[in-house]
Design a protein around this motif. Structure first.
Motif, PDB file in Angstrom:
ATOM      1  N   TYR A  38      50.024 -31.966  27.417  1.00 55.91           N
ATOM      2  CA  TYR A  38      49.284 -31.350  25.903  1.00 55.91           C
ATOM      3  C   TYR A  38      50.340 -31.013  24.966  1.00 55.91           C
ATOM      4  N   VAL A  39      51.520 -30.980  24.688  1.00 58.80           N
ATOM      5  CA  VAL A  39      52.222 -30.672  23.629  1.00 58.80           C
ATOM      6  C   VAL A  39      53.063 -32.044  22.962  1.00 58.80           C
ATOM      7  N   PRO A  40      53.635 -31.739  22.149  1.00 56.76           N
ATOM      8  CA  PRO A  40      54.246 -32.537  21.523  1.00 56.76           C
ATOM      9  C   PRO A  40      55.849 -33.092  22.858  1.00 56.76           C
ATOM     10  N   GLU A  41      55.851 -34.872  22.461  1.00 57.64           N
ATOM     11  CA  GLU A  41      56.395 -34.514  23.540  1.00 57.64           C
ATOM     12  C   GLU A  41      58.256 -33.847  23.217  1.00 57.64           C
ATOM     13  N   SER A  42      58.983 -33.523  21.790  1.00 60.36           N
ATOM     14  CA  SER A  42      60.166 -33.305  22.192  1.00 60.36           C
ATOM     15  C   SER A  42      60.311 -32.183  22.031  1.00 60.36           C
ATOM     16  N   ARG A  43      58.408 -30.865  22.497  1.00 64.75           N
ATOM     17  CA  ARG A  43      58.195 -29.580  23.361  1.00 64.75           C
ATOM     18  C   ARG A  43      57.659 -29.820  24.886  1.00 64.75           C
ATOM     19  N   ARG A  44      58.113 -30.546  25.476  1.00 62.56           N
ATOM     20  CA  ARG A  44      57.686 -30.736  26.712  1.00 62.56           C
ATOM     21  C   ARG A  44      59.113 -29.355  27.834  1.00 62.56           C
ATOM     22  N   ALA A  45      59.960 -30.254  27.408  1.00 62.01           N
ATOM     23  CA  ALA A  45      60.779 -28.800  28.024  1.00 62.01           C
ATOM     24  C   ALA A  45      60.151 -27.372  27.905  1.00 62.01           C
ATOM     25  N   VAL A  46      60.102 -27.295  26.666  1.00 60.92           N
ATOM     26  CA  VAL A  46      59.375 -25.766  26.641  1.00 60.92           C
ATOM     27  C   VAL A  46      58.139 -25.020  27.438  1.00 60.92           C
ATOM     28  N   ALA A  47      57.328 -26.803  27.951  1.00 62.38           N
ATOM     29  CA  ALA A  47      55.724 -26.384  27.928  1.00 62.38           C
ATOM     30  C   ALA A  47      55.537 -24.722  29.527  1.00 62.38           C
ATOM     31  N   TYR A  48      56.170 -25.019  29.771  1.00 62.86           N
ATOM     32  CA  TYR A  48      56.056 -24.017  31.029  1.00 62.86           C
ATOM     33  C   TYR A  48      56.912 -22.065  29.767  1.00 62.86           C
ATOM     34  N   MET A  49      57.418 -22.426  29.200  1.00 61.32           N
ATOM     35  CA  MET A  49      58.418 -21.010  28.963  1.00 61.32           C
ATOM     36  C   MET A  49      56.735 -19.621  28.604  1.00 61.32           C
ATOM     37  N   ASP A  50      57.144 -18.794  28.569  1.00 59.67           N
ATOM     38  CA  ASP A  50      56.065 -17.752  28.700  1.00 59.67           C
ATOM     39  C   ASP A  50      56.210 -17.147  27.582  1.00 59.67           C
ATOM     40  N   GLU A  51      55.848 -18.302  25.921  1.00 61.83           N
ATOM     41  CA  GLU A  51      56.306 -17.774  24.738  1.00 61.83           C
ATOM     42  C   GLU A  51      54.373 -19.341  24.621  1.00 61.83           C
ATOM     43  N   ASP A  52      53.577 -19.378  23.434  1.00 57.94           N
ATOM     44  CA  ASP A  52      52.909 -20.270  22.973  1.00 57.94           C
ATOM     45  C   ASP A  52      54.170 -21.309  22.228  1.00 57.94           C
ATOM     46  N   VAL A  53      53.411 -22.203  22.766  1.00 56.83           N
ATOM     47  CA  VAL A  53      53.874 -23.693  22.560  1.00 56.83           C
ATOM     48  C   VAL A  53      53.054 -24.389  20.784  1.00 56.83           C
ATOM     49  N   MET A  54      53.964 -24.701  19.977  1.00 57.74           N
ATOM     50  CA  MET A  54      53.797 -25.111  18.627  1.00 57.74           C
ATOM     51  C   MET A  54      53.310 -26.761  18.797  1.00 57.74           C
ATOM     52  N   LEU A  55      52.545 -27.127  18.389  1.00 63.13           N
ATOM     53  CA  LEU A  55      51.554 -28.366  18.528  1.00 63.13           C
ATOM     54  C   LEU A  55      51.729 -28.756  16.516  1.00 63.13           C
ATOM     55  N   ASP A  56      51.917 -29.920  17.084  1.00 64.34           N
ATOM     56  CA  ASP A  56      51.657 -30.742  15.595  1.00 64.34           C
ATOM     57  C   ASP A  56      50.367 -31.294  14.620  1.00 64.34           C
ATOM     58  N   PRO A  57      49.210 -29.973  14.047  1.00 64.55           N
ATOM     59  CA  PRO A  57      47.994 -30.645  13.712  1.00 64.55           C
ATOM     60  C   PRO A  57      48.142 -30.955  12.557  1.00 64.55           C
ATOM     61  N   ALA A  58      46.988 -31.826  12.623  1.00 66.26           N
ATOM     62  CA  ALA A  58      47.364 -33.184  10.793  1.00 66.26           C
ATOM     63  C   ALA A  58      47.633 -31.844   9.558  1.00 66.26           C
ATOM     64  N   ASP A  59      46.062 -31.071   9.420  1.00 69.11           N
ATOM     65  CA  ASP A  59      46.370 -30.465   8.794  1.00 69.11           C
ATOM     66  C   ASP A  59      47.657 -29.374   8.841  1.00 69.11           C
ATOM     67  N   ARG A  60      48.852 -29.477   8.447  1.00 70.90           N
ATOM     68  CA  ARG A  60      49.408 -27.889   8.319  1.00 70.90           C
ATOM     69  C   ARG A  60      49.932 -26.794   6.979  1.00 70.90           C
TER      70      ARG A  60
END
Length: 222
Positions: A38-60
């Motif tokens: 459910y997260v961008p491939e480049s951020r999968r390594a931090v998917a389970y960290m105890d923090e929000d995981v940033m996404l890539d919305p279309a409307d930045r």
């Protein structure tokens, strides 16, 4: 290479169980949903960290979007007290992670997302779940259906909860959200009974704000 299964179990043991999550259904649901997809491939390594995981919305321009930290999300679920027959509205569903978890413990889920790109990802991610419907539209408007919702959960911070969302609660229903203008704000439970809303603060959390849920500023008077 990251062992995502081990990372997920470690997340449950270190971030979920120690934070007052006593509903075994919530723990089991979090254990079985692979957060990394459910997260961008480049951020999968931090998917389970105890923090929000940033996404890539279309409307930045609308602001950053993220999967909120699992500790806050799990505690919100605990306070929502979802039953197996409840109809649940997820506001700010992003890529669908929260809706996927909730689908394991609720009767049906409506996942509302305002960003076209994130909504498209949610449809792809949730396509095999028969009890989840993805709806695209402004978050403050909720999702008009024939039946009210027993539970409404906001997956992100709101400066204020709009009346339009509270109006979609069934009698006896609960809305759970992190509410406030500061980065660290209060998670609150809004309970509807006999037409009256009771509000109680349940814990503090720091999660990414949702777009379109800002507090209305008073008009300037000369």
């Amino acid at each position: 290479m990251t062992d995502f299964t081990a990372a997920r179990l470690n997340m449950v043991e270190s971030q979920v169980r120690p934070n007052g999550i006593t509903d075994r259904r919530i723990i089991a649901a979090i254990e079985c949903v692979p957060r990394e997809i459910y997260v961008p491939e480049s951020r999968r390594a931090v998917a389970y960290m105890d923090e929000d995981v940033m996404l890539d919305p279309a409307d930045r321009a609308a602001g950053p979007r993220a999967l909120i930290e699992i500790m806050a999300f799990a505690r919100m679920l605990q306070h929502a007290a979802i039953t197996p027959t409840d109809k649940v509205l997820v506001v700010g569903a992003e890529t669908g992670y929260g809706a996927a978890v909730i689908s394991q413990i609720a009767g049906s889920v409506v996942a509302l997302e305002c960003d076209k790109g994130l909504a498209a990802q949610a449809r792809t991610n949730l396509g095999t779940l028969r009890n989840v419907t993805v709806v695209e539209g402004p978050l403050a408007g909720g999702a008009a259906t024939d039946q009210a919702f027993e539970v409404i959960l906001l997956e992100g911070r709101a400066e204020a909860v709009p009346q339009s969302l509270l109006d979609q609660l069934a009698d006896g229903g609960r809305l759970v959200a992190v509410v406030g203008e500061r980065e660290t704000s209060h998670a609150c439970v809004y309970s509807l009974s006999g037409g009256a809303i009771a509000i109680r603060q349940v814990f503090d959390a720091s999660v990414t704000a949702l777009p379109g849920l800002q507090r209305k500023k008073p008009a300037f008077v000369f």
